[in-house]
Design a protein around this motif. Sequence first.
Motif, mmCIF file in Angstrom:
data_model
loop_
_atom_site.group_PDB
_atom_site.id
_atom_site.type_symbol
_atom_site.label_atom_id
_atom_site.label_comp_id
_atom_site.label_asym_id
_atom_site.label_seq_id
_atom_site.Cartn_x
_atom_site.Cartn_y
_atom_site.Cartn_z
ATOM 1 N N GLU A 147 -7.906 4.941 0.653
ATOM 2 C CA GLU A 147 -8.339 5.904 1.664
ATOM 3 C C GLU A 147 -8.356 7.301 1.062
ATOM 4 O OE1 GLU A 147 -10.000 6.133 4.146
ATOM 5 O OE2 GLU A 147 -8.983 6.650 6.007
ATOM 6 N N ASP A 148 -9.414 8.031 1.320
ATOM 7 C CA ASP A 148 -9.575 9.421 0.902
ATOM 8 C C ASP A 148 -9.779 10.215 2.186
ATOM 9 O OD1 ASP A 148 -10.572 11.893 0.187
ATOM 10 O OD2 ASP A 148 -12.162 11.134 -1.111
ATOM 11 N N MET A 196 0.849 -1.179 0.000
ATOM 12 C CA MET A 196 0.000 0.000 0.000
ATOM 13 C C MET A 196 0.886 1.230 0.000
ATOM 14 S SD MET A 196 -2.692 1.513 2.744
ATOM 15 C CE MET A 196 -3.356 3.152 2.386
ATOM 16 N N ALA A 197 0.441 2.278 -0.680
ATOM 17 C CA ALA A 197 1.148 3.557 -0.670
ATOM 18 C C ALA A 197 0.290 4.595 0.042
ATOM 19 C CB ALA A 197 1.437 4.018 -2.091
ATOM 20 N N SER A 198 0.871 5.275 1.024
ATOM 21 C CA SER A 198 0.196 6.349 1.755
ATOM 22 C C SER A 198 0.828 7.663 1.326
ATOM 23 C CB SER A 198 0.346 6.140 3.264
ATOM 24 O OG SER A 198 -0.167 4.883 3.651
ATOM 25 N N LEU A 199 0.059 8.524 0.681
ATOM 26 C CA LEU A 199 0.584 9.752 0.097
ATOM 27 C C LEU A 199 0.054 10.966 0.849
ATOM 28 C CD1 LEU A 199 0.242 8.877 -3.703
ATOM 29 C CD2 LEU A 199 2.056 8.232 -2.080
ATOM 30 N N MET A 200 0.959 11.715 1.472
ATOM 31 C CA MET A 200 0.595 12.868 2.293
ATOM 32 C C MET A 200 0.922 14.167 1.546
ATOM 33 S SD MET A 200 2.054 11.598 6.025
ATOM 34 C CE MET A 200 3.787 11.738 5.527
ATOM 35 N N GLY A 240 -3.532 5.429 -0.477
ATOM 36 C CA GLY A 240 -4.257 6.281 0.454
ATOM 37 C C GLY A 240 -3.838 7.722 0.237
ATOM 38 N N LEU A 241 -4.798 8.628 0.122
ATOM 39 C CA LEU A 241 -4.520 10.041 -0.107
ATOM 40 C C LEU A 241 -4.876 10.837 1.142
ATOM 41 C CD1 LEU A 241 -3.491 10.594 -3.026
ATOM 42 C CD2 LEU A 241 -5.163 8.732 -3.013
ATOM 43 N N TYR A 242 -3.908 11.622 1.632
ATOM 44 C CA TYR A 242 -4.088 12.425 2.831
ATOM 45 C C TYR A 242 -3.790 13.879 2.481
ATOM 46 C CZ TYR A 242 -4.053 7.835 4.955
ATOM 47 O OH TYR A 242 -4.349 6.534 5.269
ATOM 48 N N TYR A 243 -4.723 14.775 2.778
ATOM 49 C CA TYR A 243 -4.568 16.148 2.325
ATOM 50 C C TYR A 243 -5.241 17.126 3.282
ATOM 51 C CZ TYR A 243 -9.078 14.863 0.091
ATOM 52 O OH TYR A 243 -10.347 14.405 -0.174
ATOM 53 N N GLY A 244 -4.840 18.407 3.189
ATOM 54 C CA GLY A 244 -5.325 19.427 4.107
ATOM 55 C C GLY A 244 -6.018 20.559 3.372
ATOM 56 N N LYS A 302 -3.697 2.722 10.681
ATOM 57 C CA LYS A 302 -4.830 1.796 10.707
ATOM 58 C C LYS A 302 -5.134 1.260 9.309
ATOM 59 C CE LYS A 302 -8.994 3.412 10.800
ATOM 60 N NZ LYS A 302 -10.241 4.090 11.218
ATOM 61 N N VAL A 303 -5.115 2.127 8.317
ATOM 62 C CA VAL A 303 -5.384 1.690 6.944
ATOM 63 C C VAL A 303 -4.238 0.816 6.439
ATOM 64 C CG1 VAL A 303 -5.784 2.455 4.575
ATOM 65 C CG2 VAL A 303 -6.806 3.720 6.484
ATOM 66 N N MET A 304 -2.975 1.213 6.739
ATOM 67 C CA MET A 304 -1.831 0.374 6.353
ATOM 68 C C MET A 304 -2.010 -1.043 6.859
ATOM 69 S SD MET A 304 1.649 2.632 6.916
ATOM 70 C CE MET A 304 2.625 1.132 7.057
ATOM 71 N N GLN A 305 -2.421 -1.178 8.107
ATOM 72 C CA GLN A 305 -2.499 -2.497 8.726
ATOM 73 C C GLN A 305 -3.602 -3.371 8.150
ATOM 74 O OE1 GLN A 305 -2.652 -1.330 12.896
ATOM 75 N NE2 GLN A 305 -0.445 -1.575 13.103
ATOM 76 N N GLN A 306 -4.477 -2.774 7.354
ATOM 77 C CA GLN A 306 -5.500 -3.555 6.676
ATOM 78 C C GLN A 306 -4.944 -4.258 5.445
ATOM 79 O OE1 GLN A 306 -8.690 -0.810 5.851
ATOM 80 N NE2 GLN A 306 -9.113 -0.434 8.020
ATOM 81 N N TYR A 307 -3.698 -3.889 5.077
ATOM 82 C CA TYR A 307 -3.052 -4.489 3.914
ATOM 83 C C TYR A 307 -1.801 -5.260 4.305
ATOM 84 C CZ TYR A 307 -6.170 -1.639 1.088
ATOM 85 O OH TYR A 307 -7.287 -1.079 0.502
#
Length: 399
Positions: A364-365, A194-198, A337-341, A394-399
Amino acid sequence: MTVLVLAIILTLSTLRGTISTGLPSLDPDVGLNTVEIIENHGYPCENHYITTEDGYILTFQRIPHGKNDDGSGKKPAVLLMHGLISSSADYVNMGPNRSLSYILADIGYDVWLGNARGNAWSRNHTTLDVVDDAERFFDFSWHEIGHYDLPAAIDYILNLKGDDNLYYVGHSQGCTAFLVFASTRPEYNDKIKMASLMGPASIMEHQFGSLLKVLSKYINELEAMFAKYKIYELPYPEVIREVALNLCSQPDFSDTCEAILSTVDGADETQLDISKLPVIFSNAPSNAATKQFIHYGQQIKNGGFAQYDHGAEKNKEIYGTETPPAYDLSKISAPVGLYYGRNDRLVPYQDVETLIGKLPNVAEDYLVSWELFNHLDFIFSTDVVDLLYVDLIKVMQQY
């Protein structure tokens, strides 16, 4: 993009002669590099040297396990990549319980901290000298970081561990590089759990009031100026660090430091820990090629998310078309997963929403609930663990 951009060079340089060079007693991490900071907090740290397909020798740091772990047992690998003019220090600056690298190590991950080509840690090459061959050494943008650095690093980590895949976390340019990597090397998607992109810098059509927005109007002139004066990398990062470190270590100048950062990334004084600025500026800004800035400027000016624009004639020679091809984001099959402000001036939330619509496997959005959350808050916010990291992990751990 991260920490500082070109105008801050001028702002801080004018202050260089006006501030004290004697630093008061500060955070014990002030003046330390990534390895020294990690070891200062009692964590194990290793340097690993990774050679890319095109000859760049990258230095990555590894935290193989947590401080209270004996290192036994199999641990999943996670690769963390920094933003523009930055380094692996981004992920350790805030200390245990706040920086993502320590948190991941303490809950059972094998943490790898990347350093893109050309930054303070990755200035070697198999045939080119960083000084004597500067024009050729720095002939890259973030495209090459994604297309060459990330595959080399991922292969190295997986071969060392004997694993089939790993987790990826990026901030800003670390996200840009991933999008380049996963779209131009689609065969590697299976190697990403999984890739988590901040703060995922890519599409940049809603820039407002940022320095990059202003500079993008003159991006062709800037590129010509850099070529004329043989400016191949960010000028004088060591001087900028020295001035910023001294400036932000003086109580009388804390408001100035805060104002400069707010101008670049969006004001969020409630989440900015002024006491940590001297630690941050011990390693930032780091070195980067001017072509990395130019490429971002092209995205703002031209719209979309495309490869480097060399001009019509050279584009036709390289790409076969007069305009650079867009990255085919539909080829990214790995979960993302996309994380944004909402207050991110550099990566406006509207552009992230557009990006989300182009990715085929969004895991994840996540729009951060804090209204003032800005571009630096992803790594430096006082409350970033509760605001962001809890959900990300939490989302990482689902993968």
